[in-house]
Design a protein around this motif. Structure first.
Motif, PDB file in Angstrom:
ATOM      1  N   GLU A  73       0.842  -1.192   0.000  1.00  0.00           N
ATOM      2  CA  GLU A  73       0.000   0.000   0.000  1.00  0.00           C
ATOM      3  C   GLU A  73       0.876   1.239   0.000  1.00  0.00           C
ATOM      4  O   GLU A  73       1.898   1.283   0.684  1.00  0.00           O
ATOM      5  N   LEU A  74       0.472   2.229  -0.788  1.00  0.00           N
ATOM      6  CA  LEU A  74       1.117   3.528  -0.768  1.00  0.00           C
ATOM      7  C   LEU A  74       0.050   4.579  -0.517  1.00  0.00           C
ATOM      8  O   LEU A  74      -0.994   4.578  -1.185  1.00  0.00           O
ATOM      9  N   HIS A  75       0.319   5.460   0.426  1.00  0.00           N
ATOM     10  CA  HIS A  75      -0.608   6.543   0.732  1.00  0.00           C
ATOM     11  C   HIS A  75      -0.106   7.835   0.115  1.00  0.00           C
ATOM     12  O   HIS A  75       1.094   8.006  -0.132  1.00  0.00           O
ATOM     13  N   LYS A  76      -1.029   8.741  -0.139  1.00  0.00           N
ATOM     14  CA  LYS A  76      -0.713   9.999  -0.811  1.00  0.00           C
ATOM     15  C   LYS A  76       0.431  10.717  -0.096  1.00  0.00           C
ATOM     16  O   LYS A  76       0.415  10.901   1.111  1.00  0.00           O
ATOM     17  N   GLY A  77       1.437  11.098  -0.889  1.00  0.00           N
ATOM     18  CA  GLY A  77       2.546  11.876  -0.376  1.00  0.00           C
ATOM     19  C   GLY A  77       3.705  11.065   0.167  1.00  0.00           C
ATOM     20  O   GLY A  77       4.735  11.644   0.522  1.00  0.00           O
ATOM     21  N   GLU A  78       3.577   9.745   0.207  1.00  0.00           N
ATOM     22  CA  GLU A  78       4.664   8.920   0.740  1.00  0.00           C
ATOM     23  C   GLU A  78       5.817   8.797  -0.253  1.00  0.00           C
ATOM     24  O   GLU A  78       5.626   8.875  -1.462  1.00  0.00           O
ATOM     25  N   LEU A  79       7.008   8.551   0.309  1.00  0.00           N
ATOM     26  CA  LEU A  79       8.182   8.217  -0.493  1.00  0.00           C
ATOM     27  C   LEU A  79       8.668   6.861   0.012  1.00  0.00           C
ATOM     28  O   LEU A  79       9.183   6.748   1.120  1.00  0.00           O
ATOM     29  N   VAL A  80       8.471   5.838  -0.806  1.00  0.00           N
ATOM     30  CA  VAL A  80       8.658   4.449  -0.386  1.00  0.00           C
ATOM     31  C   VAL A  80       9.696   3.773  -1.275  1.00  0.00           C
ATOM     32  O   VAL A  80       9.747   4.012  -2.490  1.00  0.00           O
ATOM     33  N   GLY A  81      10.524   2.926  -0.681  1.00  0.00           N
ATOM     34  CA  GLY A  81      11.537   2.195  -1.417  1.00  0.00           C
ATOM     35  C   GLY A  81      11.133   0.746  -1.646  1.00  0.00           C
ATOM     36  O   GLY A  81      10.376   0.158  -0.870  1.00  0.00           O
ATOM     37  N   LEU A  82      11.653   0.177  -2.731  1.00  0.00           N
ATOM     38  CA  LEU A  82      11.484  -1.242  -3.037  1.00  0.00           C
ATOM     39  C   LEU A  82      12.874  -1.794  -3.323  1.00  0.00           C
ATOM     40  O   LEU A  82      13.521  -1.387  -4.295  1.00  0.00           O
ATOM     41  N   ILE A  83      13.346  -2.706  -2.471  1.00  0.00           N
ATOM     42  CA  ILE A  83      14.707  -3.218  -2.612  1.00  0.00           C
ATOM     43  C   ILE A  83      14.696  -4.742  -2.655  1.00  0.00           C
ATOM     44  O   ILE A  83      13.682  -5.385  -2.373  1.00  0.00           O
ATOM     45  N   GLY A  84      15.845  -5.301  -2.982  1.00  0.00           N
ATOM     46  CA  GLY A  84      16.004  -6.740  -3.047  1.00  0.00           C
ATOM     47  C   GLY A  84      17.112  -7.102  -4.006  1.00  0.00           C
ATOM     48  O   GLY A  84      17.556  -6.260  -4.808  1.00  0.00           O
ATOM     49  N   PRO A  85      17.591  -8.333  -3.958  1.00  0.00           N
ATOM     50  CA  PRO A  85      18.690  -8.751  -4.840  1.00  0.00           C
ATOM     51  C   PRO A  85      18.276  -8.757  -6.306  1.00  0.00           C
ATOM     52  O   PRO A  85      17.081  -8.702  -6.635  1.00  0.00           O
ATOM     53  N   PHE A 113      12.880  16.995  -3.200  1.00  0.00           N
ATOM     54  CA  PHE A 113      12.359  18.289  -3.653  1.00  0.00           C
ATOM     55  C   PHE A 113      11.133  18.126  -4.544  1.00  0.00           C
ATOM     56  O   PHE A 113      10.108  18.787  -4.340  1.00  0.00           O
ATOM     57  N   ILE A 114      11.228  17.245  -5.550  1.00  0.00           N
ATOM     58  CA  ILE A 114      10.103  17.118  -6.484  1.00  0.00           C
ATOM     59  C   ILE A 114       8.901  16.468  -5.806  1.00  0.00           C
ATOM     60  O   ILE A 114       7.759  16.752  -6.162  1.00  0.00           O
ATOM     61  N   ARG A 115       9.134  15.610  -4.828  1.00  0.00           N
ATOM     62  CA  ARG A 115       8.015  15.029  -4.083  1.00  0.00           C
ATOM     63  C   ARG A 115       7.196  16.127  -3.403  1.00  0.00           C
ATOM     64  O   ARG A 115       5.969  16.131  -3.442  1.00  0.00           O
ATOM     65  N   GLU A 116       7.896  17.075  -2.789  1.00  0.00           N
ATOM     66  CA  GLU A 116       7.215  18.172  -2.103  1.00  0.00           C
ATOM     67  C   GLU A 116       6.609  19.162  -3.100  1.00  0.00           C
ATOM     68  O   GLU A 116       5.450  19.561  -2.954  1.00  0.00           O
ATOM     69  N   VAL A 151       5.871   8.696  -4.304  1.00  0.00           N
ATOM     70  CA  VAL A 151       7.021   8.149  -5.038  1.00  0.00           C
ATOM     71  C   VAL A 151       7.335   6.747  -4.543  1.00  0.00           C
ATOM     72  O   VAL A 151       7.404   6.504  -3.327  1.00  0.00           O
ATOM     73  N   LEU A 152       7.523   5.827  -5.482  1.00  0.00           N
ATOM     74  CA  LEU A 152       8.010   4.478  -5.191  1.00  0.00           C
ATOM     75  C   LEU A 152       9.277   4.282  -6.005  1.00  0.00           C
ATOM     76  O   LEU A 152       9.260   4.448  -7.224  1.00  0.00           O
ATOM     77  N   LEU A 153      10.374   3.957  -5.328  1.00  0.00           N
ATOM     78  CA  LEU A 153      11.626   3.821  -6.067  1.00  0.00           C
ATOM     79  C   LEU A 153      12.312   2.488  -5.791  1.00  0.00           C
ATOM     80  O   LEU A 153      12.329   2.003  -4.665  1.00  0.00           O
ATOM     81  N   ILE A 154      12.847   1.913  -6.867  1.00  0.00           N
ATOM     82  CA  ILE A 154      13.726   0.752  -6.794  1.00  0.00           C
ATOM     83  C   ILE A 154      15.151   1.274  -6.780  1.00  0.00           C
ATOM     84  O   ILE A 154      15.510   2.118  -7.596  1.00  0.00           O
ATOM     85  N   GLU A 155      15.954   0.783  -5.861  1.00  0.00           N
ATOM     86  CA  GLU A 155      17.328   1.270  -5.820  1.00  0.00           C
ATOM     87  C   GLU A 155      18.219   0.288  -5.074  1.00  0.00           C
ATOM     88  O   GLU A 155      17.807  -0.355  -4.119  1.00  0.00           O
ATOM     89  N   HIS A 156      19.481   0.166  -5.558  1.00  0.00           N
ATOM     90  CA  HIS A 156      20.478  -0.665  -4.886  1.00  0.00           C
ATOM     91  C   HIS A 156      21.400   0.157  -3.987  1.00  0.00           C
ATOM     92  O   HIS A 156      22.094  -0.408  -3.151  1.00  0.00           O
ATOM     93  N   ASP A 157      21.407   1.470  -4.180  1.00  0.00           N
ATOM     94  CA  ASP A 157      22.240   2.327  -3.344  1.00  0.00           C
ATOM     95  C   ASP A 157      21.539   2.517  -1.997  1.00  0.00           C
ATOM     96  O   ASP A 157      20.582   3.282  -1.874  1.00  0.00           O
ATOM     97  N   MET A 158      22.021   1.812  -0.983  1.00  0.00           N
ATOM     98  CA  MET A 158      21.331   1.803   0.303  1.00  0.00           C
ATOM     99  C   MET A 158      21.390   3.146   1.022  1.00  0.00           C
ATOM    100  O   MET A 158      20.482   3.480   1.783  1.00  0.00           O
ATOM    101  N   GLN A 159      22.436   3.923   0.786  1.00  0.00           N
ATOM    102  CA  GLN A 159      22.483   5.239   1.414  1.00  0.00           C
ATOM    103  C   GLN A 159      21.379   6.131   0.866  1.00  0.00           C
ATOM    104  O   GLN A 159      20.760   6.897   1.612  1.00  0.00           O
ATOM    105  N   LEU A 160      21.112   6.026  -0.436  1.00  0.00           N
ATOM    106  CA  LEU A 160      20.017   6.792  -1.020  1.00  0.00           C
ATOM    107  C   LEU A 160      18.683   6.321  -0.467  1.00  0.00           C
ATOM    108  O   LEU A 160      17.847   7.121  -0.035  1.00  0.00           O
TER     109      LEU A 160
END
Length: 260
Positions: free
Chosen positions: A27-39, A198-201, A207-216
Protein backbone atom coordinates in the motif's frame (compact mmCIF):
# COMPACT_ATOMS: atom_id res chain seq x y z
CA UNK A 1 -6.02 5.60 8.34
CA UNK A 2 -6.68 7.19 4.96
CA UNK A 3 -7.60 5.15 1.89
CA UNK A 4 -4.37 4.15 0.09
CA UNK A 5 -3.61 5.79 -3.25
CA UNK A 6 -2.21 2.46 -4.47
CA UNK A 7 -3.26 -0.93 -3.16
CA UNK A 8 -1.66 -4.17 -4.34
CA UNK A 9 -3.64 -7.16 -3.11
CA UNK A 10 -2.19 -10.70 -3.41
CA UNK A 11 -0.71 -9.84 -6.81
CA UNK A 12 1.37 -12.31 -8.76
CA UNK A 13 2.43 -13.22 -12.26
CA UNK A 14 3.59 -16.51 -13.70
CA UNK A 15 5.59 -17.06 -16.88
CA UNK A 16 5.17 -20.70 -17.76
CA UNK A 17 6.23 -22.54 -14.62
CA UNK A 18 8.10 -19.56 -13.14
CA UNK A 19 6.42 -17.33 -10.57
CA UNK A 20 8.20 -14.00 -11.03
CA UNK A 21 6.07 -12.29 -8.38
CA UNK A 22 3.81 -14.14 -5.97
CA UNK A 23 1.13 -13.16 -3.40
CA UNK A 24 2.48 -9.64 -3.00
CA UNK A 25 0.67 -7.03 -0.92
CA UNK A 26 1.59 -3.36 -0.71
CA UNK A 27 0.00 0.00 0.00
CA UNK A 28 1.12 3.53 -0.77
CA UNK A 29 -0.61 6.54 0.73
CA UNK A 30 -0.71 10.00 -0.81
CA UNK A 31 2.55 11.88 -0.38
CA UNK A 32 4.66 8.92 0.74
CA UNK A 33 8.18 8.22 -0.49
CA UNK A 34 8.66 4.45 -0.39
CA UNK A 35 11.54 2.20 -1.42
CA UNK A 36 11.48 -1.24 -3.04
CA UNK A 37 14.71 -3.22 -2.61
CA UNK A 38 16.00 -6.74 -3.05
CA UNK A 39 18.69 -8.75 -4.84
CA UNK A 40 18.96 -8.94 -8.62
CA UNK A 41 16.21 -11.14 -10.00
CA UNK A 42 13.97 -10.55 -6.98
CA UNK A 43 11.08 -9.31 -9.16
CA UNK A 44 11.34 -5.56 -8.57
CA UNK A 45 11.14 -4.40 -12.19
CA UNK A 46 8.50 -7.05 -12.87
CA UNK A 47 6.50 -5.46 -10.05
CA UNK A 48 6.80 -2.05 -11.76
CA UNK A 49 5.73 -3.64 -15.04
CA UNK A 50 2.61 -4.98 -13.32
CA UNK A 51 1.77 -1.55 -11.92
CA UNK A 52 2.15 0.12 -15.32
CA UNK A 53 0.29 -2.40 -17.49
CA UNK A 54 3.32 -3.86 -19.26
CA UNK A 55 2.33 -7.17 -17.67
CA UNK A 56 -1.15 -8.26 -16.58
CA UNK A 57 -1.29 -10.02 -13.21
CA UNK A 58 -2.24 -13.68 -13.30
CA UNK A 59 -3.53 -13.34 -9.74
CA UNK A 60 -4.62 -10.59 -7.38
CA UNK A 61 -5.74 -7.01 -7.93
CA UNK A 62 -4.08 -3.61 -8.34
CA UNK A 63 -6.16 -0.59 -7.36
CA UNK A 64 -5.10 3.00 -7.94
CA UNK A 65 -7.07 5.97 -6.66
CA UNK A 66 -10.02 3.61 -6.06
CA UNK A 67 -9.98 2.17 -9.61
CA UNK A 68 -8.90 -1.33 -10.60
CA UNK A 69 -5.98 -1.32 -13.05
CA UNK A 70 -5.90 -5.00 -14.04
CA UNK A 71 -6.10 -5.29 -17.81
CA UNK A 72 -5.56 -1.59 -18.58
CA UNK A 73 -3.04 -0.64 -21.27
CA UNK A 74 0.10 1.30 -20.29
CA UNK A 75 -1.13 4.53 -21.92
CA UNK A 76 -4.43 4.25 -20.03
CA UNK A 77 -2.58 3.82 -16.73
CA UNK A 78 -0.40 6.83 -17.56
CA UNK A 79 -3.54 8.90 -18.04
CA UNK A 80 -4.83 7.68 -14.68
CA UNK A 81 -1.76 9.25 -13.06
CA UNK A 82 1.10 6.73 -12.87
CA UNK A 83 4.39 7.57 -14.58
CA UNK A 84 7.76 5.83 -14.49
CA UNK A 85 11.42 5.82 -15.42
CA UNK A 86 13.36 2.73 -16.47
CA UNK A 87 16.36 0.80 -15.21
CA UNK A 88 17.99 1.31 -18.62
CA UNK A 89 17.49 4.89 -19.76
CA UNK A 90 14.85 5.15 -22.50
CA UNK A 91 15.05 8.56 -24.09
CA UNK A 92 14.27 9.60 -27.64
CA UNK A 93 17.96 9.95 -28.43
CA UNK A 94 17.61 11.84 -31.71
CA UNK A 95 15.10 14.34 -30.33
CA UNK A 96 16.13 17.46 -28.49
CA UNK A 97 16.04 17.64 -24.70
CA UNK A 98 13.06 19.98 -24.98
CA UNK A 99 11.14 17.69 -27.32
CA UNK A 100 11.72 14.70 -25.01
CA UNK A 101 9.81 16.53 -22.29
CA UNK A 102 7.15 17.91 -24.65
CA UNK A 103 6.35 14.38 -25.84
CA UNK A 104 5.15 13.48 -22.36
CA UNK A 105 2.69 16.39 -22.31
CA UNK A 106 0.84 15.01 -25.32
CA UNK A 107 -0.81 12.37 -23.09
CA UNK A 108 -2.70 15.26 -21.45
CA UNK A 109 -2.92 17.62 -24.41
CA UNK A 110 -6.03 19.81 -24.54
CA UNK A 111 -5.99 20.18 -28.31
CA UNK A 112 -6.93 17.18 -30.43
CA UNK A 113 -5.80 15.69 -33.70
CA UNK A 114 -8.46 17.63 -35.66
CA UNK A 115 -7.04 21.01 -34.61
CA UNK A 116 -3.51 19.79 -35.36
CA UNK A 117 -4.36 18.52 -38.86
CA UNK A 118 -6.10 21.75 -39.82
CA UNK A 119 -3.61 23.95 -37.93
CA UNK A 120 -6.34 25.69 -35.94
CA UNK A 121 -5.55 28.35 -33.33
CA UNK A 122 -6.15 25.84 -30.54
CA UNK A 123 -3.27 23.74 -31.92
CA UNK A 124 -0.79 26.61 -31.74
CA UNK A 125 -1.99 27.68 -28.30
CA UNK A 126 -1.66 24.11 -27.06
CA UNK A 127 1.84 23.70 -28.50
CA UNK A 128 2.95 26.99 -26.99
CA UNK A 129 1.59 25.98 -23.59
CA UNK A 130 3.40 22.62 -23.74
CA UNK A 131 6.69 24.28 -24.66
CA UNK A 132 6.43 26.77 -21.79
CA UNK A 133 5.68 24.01 -19.28
CA UNK A 134 8.47 21.82 -20.65
CA UNK A 135 10.97 24.65 -20.21
CA UNK A 136 9.79 25.11 -16.63
CA UNK A 137 10.66 21.47 -15.95
CA UNK A 138 14.05 21.82 -17.61
CA UNK A 139 14.80 24.78 -15.33
CA UNK A 140 13.98 22.69 -12.25
CA UNK A 141 16.39 19.99 -13.40
CA UNK A 142 19.08 22.47 -14.51
CA UNK A 143 18.73 21.36 -18.12
CA UNK A 144 17.41 24.54 -19.72
CA UNK A 145 20.77 25.37 -21.31
CA UNK A 146 20.67 22.01 -23.14
CA UNK A 147 17.10 22.31 -24.44
CA UNK A 148 18.10 22.20 -28.12
CA UNK A 149 20.80 19.55 -27.65
CA UNK A 150 20.06 16.00 -28.77
CA UNK A 151 19.28 13.80 -25.76
CA UNK A 152 22.00 11.30 -26.72
CA UNK A 153 24.65 13.99 -26.32
CA UNK A 154 23.95 14.63 -22.64
CA UNK A 155 26.27 13.16 -20.00
CA UNK A 156 24.87 10.09 -18.27
CA UNK A 157 23.78 11.83 -15.07
CA UNK A 158 21.92 14.50 -17.02
CA UNK A 159 20.19 11.84 -19.11
CA UNK A 160 18.89 10.36 -15.86
CA UNK A 161 17.58 13.77 -14.81
CA UNK A 162 15.96 14.27 -18.21
CA UNK A 163 14.16 10.94 -17.92
CA UNK A 164 12.74 11.96 -14.54
CA UNK A 165 11.72 15.35 -15.96
CA UNK A 166 9.91 13.61 -18.81
CA UNK A 167 8.11 11.29 -16.39
CA UNK A 168 6.98 14.30 -14.36
CA UNK A 169 5.71 16.06 -17.48
CA UNK A 170 3.00 13.40 -17.74
CA UNK A 171 1.58 15.00 -14.56
CA UNK A 172 1.48 11.86 -12.43
CA UNK A 173 0.07 11.36 -8.96
CA UNK A 174 2.42 8.38 -8.48
CA UNK A 175 5.99 8.42 -9.79
CA UNK A 176 7.87 5.12 -10.14
CA UNK A 177 11.66 5.42 -10.30
CA UNK A 178 13.54 2.29 -11.41
CA UNK A 179 17.15 2.52 -10.17
CA UNK A 180 17.50 6.27 -10.75
CA UNK A 181 21.02 6.35 -9.27
CA UNK A 182 22.38 3.51 -11.42
CA UNK A 183 25.72 4.52 -12.95
CA UNK A 184 25.95 7.78 -11.00
CA UNK A 185 28.98 8.89 -9.04
CA UNK A 186 28.63 9.70 -5.29
CA UNK A 187 28.10 13.43 -5.86
CA UNK A 188 25.45 12.81 -8.52
CA UNK A 189 23.73 10.34 -6.18
CA UNK A 190 23.73 12.88 -3.36
CA UNK A 191 22.26 15.52 -5.67
CA UNK A 192 19.64 13.02 -6.85
CA UNK A 193 18.63 12.29 -3.25
CA UNK A 194 17.94 15.97 -2.71
CA UNK A 195 16.15 16.24 -6.06
CA UNK A 196 13.78 13.35 -5.31
CA UNK A 197 12.82 14.90 -1.97
CA UNK A 198 12.36 18.29 -3.65
CA UNK A 199 10.10 17.12 -6.48
CA UNK A 200 8.01 15.03 -4.08
CA UNK A 201 7.22 18.17 -2.10
CA UNK A 202 6.92 20.59 -5.04
CA UNK A 203 4.59 18.43 -7.12
CA UNK A 204 2.72 16.80 -4.21
CA UNK A 205 3.79 13.37 -5.47
CA UNK A 206 3.74 9.88 -4.12
CA UNK A 207 7.02 8.15 -5.04
CA UNK A 208 8.01 4.48 -5.19
CA UNK A 209 11.63 3.82 -6.07
CA UNK A 210 13.73 0.75 -6.79
CA UNK A 211 17.33 1.27 -5.82
CA UNK A 212 20.48 -0.67 -4.89
CA UNK A 213 22.24 2.33 -3.34
CA UNK A 214 21.33 1.80 0.30
CA UNK A 215 22.48 5.24 1.41
CA UNK A 216 20.02 6.79 -1.02
CA UNK A 217 17.19 4.45 0.00
CA UNK A 218 17.76 4.84 3.72
CA UNK A 219 18.26 8.59 3.31
CA UNK A 220 15.04 9.49 1.50
CA UNK A 221 12.49 6.70 2.04
CA UNK A 222 9.98 6.69 4.87
CA UNK A 223 9.09 3.04 4.39
CA UNK A 224 10.72 0.17 2.51
CA UNK A 225 9.42 -3.06 0.97
CA UNK A 226 11.83 -5.94 0.38
CA UNK A 227 11.37 -8.57 -2.35
CA UNK A 228 13.30 -11.82 -2.65
CA UNK A 229 12.60 -14.49 -5.28
CA UNK A 230 9.34 -12.76 -6.16
CA UNK A 231 7.99 -12.71 -2.61
CA UNK A 232 7.67 -9.91 -0.10
CA UNK A 233 9.88 -10.84 2.85
CA UNK A 234 9.81 -7.61 4.87
CA UNK A 235 8.41 -4.11 5.12
CA UNK A 236 8.99 -1.28 7.56
CA UNK A 237 10.93 1.86 8.32
CA UNK A 238 14.55 2.17 7.20
CA UNK A 239 15.68 1.36 10.75
CA UNK A 240 13.49 -1.76 10.89
CA UNK A 241 14.72 -2.95 7.49
CA UNK A 242 18.35 -2.28 8.39
CA UNK A 243 18.04 -4.56 11.41
CA UNK A 244 15.78 -7.24 9.93
CA UNK A 245 17.57 -10.63 10.02
CA UNK A 246 15.76 -11.90 6.90
CA UNK A 247 16.77 -8.82 4.91
CA UNK A 248 20.38 -8.98 6.12
CA UNK A 249 20.60 -12.62 5.10
CA UNK A 250 18.85 -12.28 1.74
CA UNK A 251 20.25 -8.97 0.58
CA UNK A 252 22.06 -6.46 2.77
CA UNK A 253 24.66 -8.56 4.54
CA UNK A 254 26.06 -7.51 7.89
CA UNK A 255 28.54 -4.98 6.48
CA UNK A 256 26.07 -3.19 4.18
CA UNK A 257 23.41 -3.10 6.91
CA UNK A 258 25.86 -1.46 9.28
CA UNK A 259 26.89 1.16 6.71
CA UNK A 260 23.38 1.97 5.41
Amino acid sequence: MTTPLLKVDQVGIQFGGLKAVSNTNAELHKGELVGLIGPNGAGKTTFFNLLTGVYVPTEGAITFNGERLNGMKPYQITRKGISRTFQNIRLFNELSVLDNVKVAYHSNAKHGIFSSIFRLPTHFRGEQEMEEKAIEFLKIFNLENYKYEKAKNLPYGQQRRLEIARALAAQPKLLLLDEPAAGMNPQETHDLMNLISFIREKFDLTVLLIEHDMQLVMGVCERIYVLDHGQLIAQGTPEEIRNNPKVIEAYLGEEVAADA
